[in-house]
Design an enzyme around this catalytic site. Sequence first.
Site, PDB file in Angstrom:
ATOM      1  CG  ASP A  67      -1.823   1.157   1.330  1.00  0.00           C
ATOM      2  OD1 ASP A  67      -2.328   1.590   0.279  1.00  0.00           O
ATOM      3  OD2 ASP A  67      -2.027   1.670   2.437  1.00  0.00           O
ATOM      4  CB  THR A 117      -1.910   6.518   2.157  1.00  0.00           C
ATOM      5  OG1 THR A 117      -1.996   7.158   0.885  1.00  0.00           O
ATOM      6  CG2 THR A 117      -2.146   7.536   3.249  1.00  0.00           C
ATOM      7  CD  GLU A 156      -7.181  22.825   0.510  1.00  0.00           C
ATOM      8  OE1 GLU A 156      -8.028  22.660   1.392  1.00  0.00           O
ATOM      9  OE2 GLU A 156      -7.324  23.605  -0.444  1.00  0.00           O
ATOM     10  CG  PHE A 210     -10.004  19.513  -6.297  1.00  0.00           C
ATOM     11  CD1 PHE A 210      -8.843  19.498  -7.048  1.00  0.00           C
ATOM     12  CD2 PHE A 210     -10.532  18.310  -5.867  1.00  0.00           C
ATOM     13  CE1 PHE A 210      -8.223  18.305  -7.367  1.00  0.00           C
ATOM     14  CE2 PHE A 210      -9.919  17.114  -6.172  1.00  0.00           C
ATOM     15  CZ  PHE A 210      -8.764  17.114  -6.923  1.00  0.00           C
ATOM     16  CG  ASP A 253      -3.409   8.919  -3.181  1.00  0.00           C
ATOM     17  OD1 ASP A 253      -4.206   9.758  -3.654  1.00  0.00           O
ATOM     18  OD2 ASP A 253      -2.644   9.164  -2.239  1.00  0.00           O
ATOM     19  CE  LYS A 289      -5.163  -1.045  -2.112  1.00  0.00           C
ATOM     20  NZ  LYS A 289      -4.824  -0.444  -0.808  1.00  0.00           N
ATOM     21  CG  ASN A 327      -7.624   0.438   2.312  1.00  0.00           C
ATOM     22  OD1 ASN A 327      -6.897   0.224   3.281  1.00  0.00           O
ATOM     23  ND2 ASN A 327      -7.408   1.448   1.502  1.00  0.00           N
ATOM     24  CG  ASP A 328      -3.898  -1.797   2.747  1.00  0.00           C
ATOM     25  OD1 ASP A 328      -4.128  -1.528   1.564  1.00  0.00           O
ATOM     26  OD2 ASP A 328      -3.477  -0.965   3.572  1.00  0.00           O
TER      27      ASP A 328
END
Length: 1185
Positions: free
Chosen positions: A418, A420, A521, A562, A701, A820, A843-844
Amino acid sequence: MKYITVFISESPWSCSWYYFAMSLSEKENEDGQNELEERILQANNREFNSLFDYPDNTIKTSKYNLFNFLPMNLFEQFQRLANAYFLILLFLQLIPQISSLAWYTTVIPLIVVLSITGVKDAIDDVKRHQSDKQVNNRSVLVLMNGRVEEDKWMNVQVGDIIKLENDHPVTADILLLSSSEPCGLTYIETADLDGETNLKVKQAISVTSEMEDNLELLSAFNGEIRCEPPNNKLDKFSGVLTYLGEDYFLGHDKLLLRGCIIRNTDWCYGLVIYTGPDTKLMQNSGKSTFKRTHIDHLMNVLVVWIFLALGAMCLLLSIGHGIWESHKGYFFQAFLPWQRYIASSATSSALVFWSYFIVLNTMVPISLYVSVEIIRLGNSYYINWDRQMYYAPKNTPAQARTTTLNEELGQVKYVFSDKTGTLTENVMIFNKCSINGKTYGYSYDANGQCVPGSPNDKVDFSYNQLADPKFSFYDNTLVEAVRNEDRFVYLFFLCLSLCHTVMSEEKVEGELVYQAQSPDEGALVTASRNFGFVFCSRTPETITVIEMGKIRVYQLLAILDFSNERKRMSVVVRTPENRVMLFCKGADTIIYELLHPSCASLSDVTMDHLDDFASEGLRTLMVAYRELDSAFFQKWIKKHSEACLTLEDRERKLTLVYEEVESNLMLLGATAIEDKLQSGVPETIFTLSKAKIKMWVLTGDKQETAVNIAYACRLFKDEMDGVFMVEGTDRESVLQELRSARNKMKPESLLESDPINIYLARKPKMPTRVLDETPNGDYGLVISGYSLAYALEGNMELELLRTACMCKAVICCRMTPLQKAQVVDLVKRYKKAVTLAIGDGANDIGMIKAAHIGVGITGHEGMQAMLNSDFSFSQFHHLQRLLMVHGRWSYNRMCKFLSYFFYKNFAFTLVHFWYAFFNGFSAQTVYDTWFITCYNLIYTSLPVLGLSLFEKDVNETWSLCYPELYEPGQHNLYFNKKEFIKCLIHGIYSSFVLFFVPMGTIFNSERSDGKDISDFQSFSLIVQTTLIWVMTMQIALRTNTWTIISHAFTWGSLGLYFCVLFFLYSDGLCLMSPSTFQFLGVARNNLNQPQMWLCLILSTVLCMIPVIGYNFLKPLLCPVNVDKVLNRIHFCLKHPLPPTVKTKAKHPGLRRSAYAFSHKQGFGDLITSGKTLKSKAFKTNKKFL
């Protein structure tokens, strides 16, 4: 499907709902699909919800309880072929007609094995029970009978309304009803689910948010929910709330998932939708599968081979016995009478078959399996105890959560990671910037040469009372430019302080806290804050900024939000001087096209700076502005208002309006943010690459972010021959892009004459293995989740596999958790290589469980991946130590153990085979019964365990310096079928020596006093003593690292043998039980004879010569890469190499965008709606000045 309207009486305990539920249940019995299509529940009505048999909120990961442990555990253990084999063997030994060995020779080892494995399983399950109990007994506030009462998590049921407070984990999957924030907003952290620590926003529907914390209204709430059944889709949810006769659509933004943590929200109320095993967190956990190593599978094959060989030998010996009885034994019945149940030589031959099956059973000794378990357990503790894998800031050691995969760590070929929270810390740092053609953030020495920043160059922000003390910058010239009121610097930081969607909060008086939806940000606003442009507060119409100590209020006229297509955002503000300004930031490739022609020269310089930033792995944004005249703005804002209010094709019309104003921009500069990698990530990836381990990054991502990180961690390099982008939106385009990439890497791979194409064409079904292909250079591959959906279909998956596996590195972005797992499974199925998946979020979990080895990253990113992993630690760089040191050592040790163990048992057992030719194939044993019992359990167990737990061919430093040493494990060179055959041949030779040398030595020989010593008991003692000496010397030859423990185990076991020998052959035991201890005085009568020691020395030398010769000649005649590396290590010890000097290579032609902007679309609308405001508006205090 057909919906049935529910009639709910005003009385909450009316029977109306009961009859409805019963009719619904009847309908479900008629059509079993209903339960699969939707879930129905009612708030504050446990009795109604109980009719649907929804599970409670209890989590159960344990396997056993007090009553079923013994039967279940024994049932599982006897499912192993070896244990079942020895159980059958035990029953055979209880049959006196065929038993040639005492029953205790099998039952004692079997009980030891079952006991050790059972205790280990019990300890593991007790830990699971403790973990379950800790989670299930957490406290939560539940609304019951009009009051908020404290209860345990496990007692929460579907339909309950619960109260959650700030920093508390979410108990179950709940529908957000109301919160302390305006308009029912709730901020959550989803680190346990996806590894991201930036805050996300959820919002309650208006009809329930108005209830706030009014317990009377909440208790009376009786809304009915119809929603989808439990599933593992973390980002999907759909349902309908029926309340007061109205239907309200429920989406994912209304659902709080178990595993999230409430942040920056004092309290919130929620309705429980899914509980326990139905929650999305647990649905993603899936079923635990028992993982077995490649060596385990190989051992199963070898054990079958041994069984077949054992059967063949028993058959041969039984035939020999039948022939001997027919020609010899029949005529000597006066001396060797047949038993009354033996009618013929054929009957005797059949019984001898089973007798030899018992005698030769040590070809596969049961102690093999208990030794393997002990070795794996010991090597697991080495991982747990490794201080260099301990992460002090989080007080987290490495943990081997399974003891069955240690040697598999030394065979990894593919690593799936992964991004992040695994490669990065998900912490953004404002590192450098370019303003009006000048770069800031570099440090220079006295000669003007750029040098790394040192603590002495750190900017002192003490003059700014509102500066964030955690912010660091290493270039004082930028502070001087701010103080000198440089116009471009002023506009640059003003843009950063205005053009964003950050929220501010004053948690502690005088301290500003920013709530940023994306860490990008947050880093930019914090940077502008430290340089004197402090974003203070906002309303839907204004933004308050403290500029160099002066409070200035800007009127917010519009936010041009955005989106992934626009890759930029803008704000239009009116300054206190009544000037209308547009400030914009976005991807360089986008902003570059929107600049005024007068910025051409400045944009070229800035682009060069962006290249420098990107080559350092920094994430970049371009910053620009435009001053709007009043007439143009009035026309534009009217168009903007009309586009906002339109219902038809709203998004397209807004985009056109945005493009109209976002043109002819004046360039200010660019920012460079460091997406802070975890410590040692580039070095770890470089080490893995040298070990020929391929790494794939599987992330949800964006493509730009993922590629940027790939360059930052040196997964992709500018020196590569190419990086392929697969972005097709249909099957044909994806196939074309994959084949185009393969054509560039290896053109002949597309020809029909290619060997792999021929191999695949011959397979009528899907092949079981796809061979490796060598490309003509170094390449990388980037593929999006959308394209991947097509690439994983049918025969397309082989196109993907062949293309991806030729690349040095692969980046898969915008992936779902299921994708994945599918990618990992694809490589696992066709490459027959060991795969390892590493991640930190829920999620992994799919890919962690799909891979041969799953590694979880622990720490602030969450614990779900760790709980479902095989190994865990806190930092990615620990992976190289896990593989290069612990994995390689474990593999080497296990291979040495198996080679030696099979050899010593072949040598031990096959002596019976040679002896059969001299005893009429009568199944008489060569050894004393007690020696057979103790040989594997006592006499030879400690030396082989010492070898398997303490052996090191090189130390950990050389293991990390020379990753090439890892390569043999990837190809399983140290223990395979070929090595097994070598062990068998060596064992046959040694057994031949061990039988015939003692026989030749004592044949017709006499003692010094003239007595005969060629009796059976003397011969047995000489053979078994010689065997122990030979085995001891063999293990000494295999040992590279000698420690005190190694010496104690090796030579101590030899001494232990003689101690036990004299004890078992002592007068006392023999007189106490003559039938059990029959070798009275044999030890003292034979160990003082020169023939005995002559035989021992001669046999040992003859058995050692082949091993010494092989070890000496093999590196000279057939050296492998490891031998060359070991020679290089010895050379380096004598001739240290000078350190290499790295120079920075610039590649202006290799332009890439390092776009740094990761927050989601729509946050601008939320700000301008006013929903984010507290009930008490933030007021700027003079203390900020």
